[in-house]
Design a protein around this motif. Structure first.
Motif, mmCIF file in Angstrom:
data_model
loop_
_atom_site.group_PDB
_atom_site.id
_atom_site.type_symbol
_atom_site.label_atom_id
_atom_site.label_comp_id
_atom_site.label_asym_id
_atom_site.label_seq_id
_atom_site.Cartn_x
_atom_site.Cartn_y
_atom_site.Cartn_z
ATOM 1 N N GLN A 143 0.849 -1.181 0.000
ATOM 2 C CA GLN A 143 0.000 0.000 0.000
ATOM 3 C C GLN A 143 0.890 1.238 0.000
ATOM 4 O O GLN A 143 1.998 1.218 0.530
ATOM 5 C CB GLN A 143 -0.895 0.028 1.238
ATOM 6 N N LEU A 144 0.404 2.317 -0.570
ATOM 7 C CA LEU A 144 1.111 3.589 -0.572
ATOM 8 C C LEU A 144 0.685 4.389 0.653
ATOM 9 O O LEU A 144 -0.507 4.564 0.903
ATOM 10 C CB LEU A 144 0.792 4.375 -1.843
ATOM 11 N N ALA A 145 1.655 4.841 1.426
ATOM 12 C CA ALA A 145 1.388 5.705 2.585
ATOM 13 C C ALA A 145 2.013 7.058 2.290
ATOM 14 O O ALA A 145 3.194 7.143 1.968
ATOM 15 C CB ALA A 145 1.975 5.103 3.851
ATOM 16 N N THR A 146 1.219 8.104 2.381
ATOM 17 C CA THR A 146 1.716 9.454 2.130
ATOM 18 C C THR A 146 1.969 10.143 3.455
ATOM 19 O O THR A 146 1.127 10.122 4.351
ATOM 20 C CB THR A 146 0.690 10.258 1.306
ATOM 21 N N PHE A 147 3.131 10.751 3.562
ATOM 22 C CA PHE A 147 3.528 11.447 4.779
ATOM 23 C C PHE A 147 3.956 12.844 4.367
ATOM 24 O O PHE A 147 4.940 13.015 3.654
ATOM 25 C CB PHE A 147 4.693 10.687 5.430
ATOM 26 N N LEU A 148 3.190 13.848 4.755
ATOM 27 C CA LEU A 148 3.472 15.221 4.343
ATOM 28 C C LEU A 148 4.080 16.014 5.485
ATOM 29 O O LEU A 148 3.598 15.966 6.604
ATOM 30 C CB LEU A 148 2.194 15.924 3.892
ATOM 31 N N VAL A 149 5.144 16.747 5.159
ATOM 32 C CA VAL A 149 5.777 17.660 6.106
ATOM 33 C C VAL A 149 5.961 18.981 5.389
ATOM 34 O O VAL A 149 6.558 19.031 4.317
ATOM 35 C CB VAL A 149 7.140 17.122 6.587
ATOM 36 N N TYR A 150 5.414 20.032 5.947
ATOM 37 C CA TYR A 150 5.552 21.355 5.345
ATOM 38 C C TYR A 150 6.780 22.052 5.927
ATOM 39 O O TYR A 150 6.948 22.094 7.145
ATOM 40 C CB TYR A 150 4.294 22.191 5.592
ATOM 41 N N LEU A 151 7.627 22.574 5.040
ATOM 42 C CA LEU A 151 8.857 23.248 5.443
ATOM 43 C C LEU A 151 8.854 24.681 4.933
ATOM 44 O O LEU A 151 8.308 24.960 3.868
ATOM 45 C CB LEU A 151 10.079 22.540 4.846
ATOM 46 N N PRO A 152 9.530 25.583 5.639
ATOM 47 C CA PRO A 152 9.708 26.932 5.098
ATOM 48 C C PRO A 152 10.492 26.868 3.788
ATOM 49 O O PRO A 152 11.232 25.903 3.532
ATOM 50 C CB PRO A 152 10.519 27.649 6.190
ATOM 51 N N ALA A 165 14.156 26.061 4.096
ATOM 52 C CA ALA A 165 14.526 24.853 4.846
ATOM 53 C C ALA A 165 14.825 23.703 3.888
ATOM 54 O O ALA A 165 14.433 23.712 2.728
ATOM 55 C CB ALA A 165 13.389 24.466 5.788
ATOM 56 N N PHE A 166 15.523 22.703 4.399
ATOM 57 C CA PHE A 166 15.815 21.504 3.603
ATOM 58 C C PHE A 166 15.939 20.311 4.540
ATOM 59 O O PHE A 166 16.136 20.452 5.744
ATOM 60 C CB PHE A 166 17.102 21.691 2.789
ATOM 61 N N ILE A 167 15.839 19.130 3.970
ATOM 62 C CA ILE A 167 15.994 17.888 4.728
ATOM 63 C C ILE A 167 17.392 17.358 4.448
ATOM 64 O O ILE A 167 17.778 17.181 3.293
ATOM 65 C CB ILE A 167 14.925 16.857 4.329
ATOM 66 N N SER A 168 18.157 17.106 5.507
ATOM 67 C CA SER A 168 19.513 16.598 5.333
ATOM 68 C C SER A 168 19.633 15.122 5.703
ATOM 69 O O SER A 168 20.636 14.483 5.401
ATOM 70 C CB SER A 168 20.500 17.425 6.159
ATOM 71 N N ASN A 169 18.618 14.575 6.362
ATOM 72 C CA ASN A 169 18.643 13.168 6.747
ATOM 73 C C ASN A 169 17.200 12.693 6.884
ATOM 74 O O ASN A 169 16.346 13.426 7.376
ATOM 75 C CB ASN A 169 19.377 12.984 8.077
#
Length: 73
Positions: free
Chosen positions: A28-37, A40-44
């Motif tokens: 199944q596909l699980a969607t996980f949303l995180v809103y960033l400024p 901002a960036f994701i490094s890990n």
């Protein structure tokens, strides 16, 4: 869901704890949303799946979308 953020100077470390389960025998596909400024960036990105640590490779949005579309085929 539990969210813990630690901010030091201009950097934030955020840990999001969310339990998900799939009772179906099918993938199944699980969607996980995180809103960033915008700046901002994701490094890990690390997940614990069945007690095993899974460390993701952080890619550009375009590269990640292309890989995702290819995996769906």
């Amino acid at each position: 869901m539990q969210v813990i953020s630690r901010i030091n100077s201009r950097f934030a470390q955020t840990v999001i704890h969310s339990d998900m389960s799939n009772p179906s025998p099918l993938n199944q596909l699980a969607t996980f949303l995180v809103y960033l400024p915008d700046t901002a960036f994701i490094s890990n990105f690390t997940m614990l799946i069945d007690g095993r640590k899974q460390v993701a490779v952080v890619k550009s949005k375009a590269e990640a979308e292309a890989d995702f579309q290819e995996a769906q085929k």
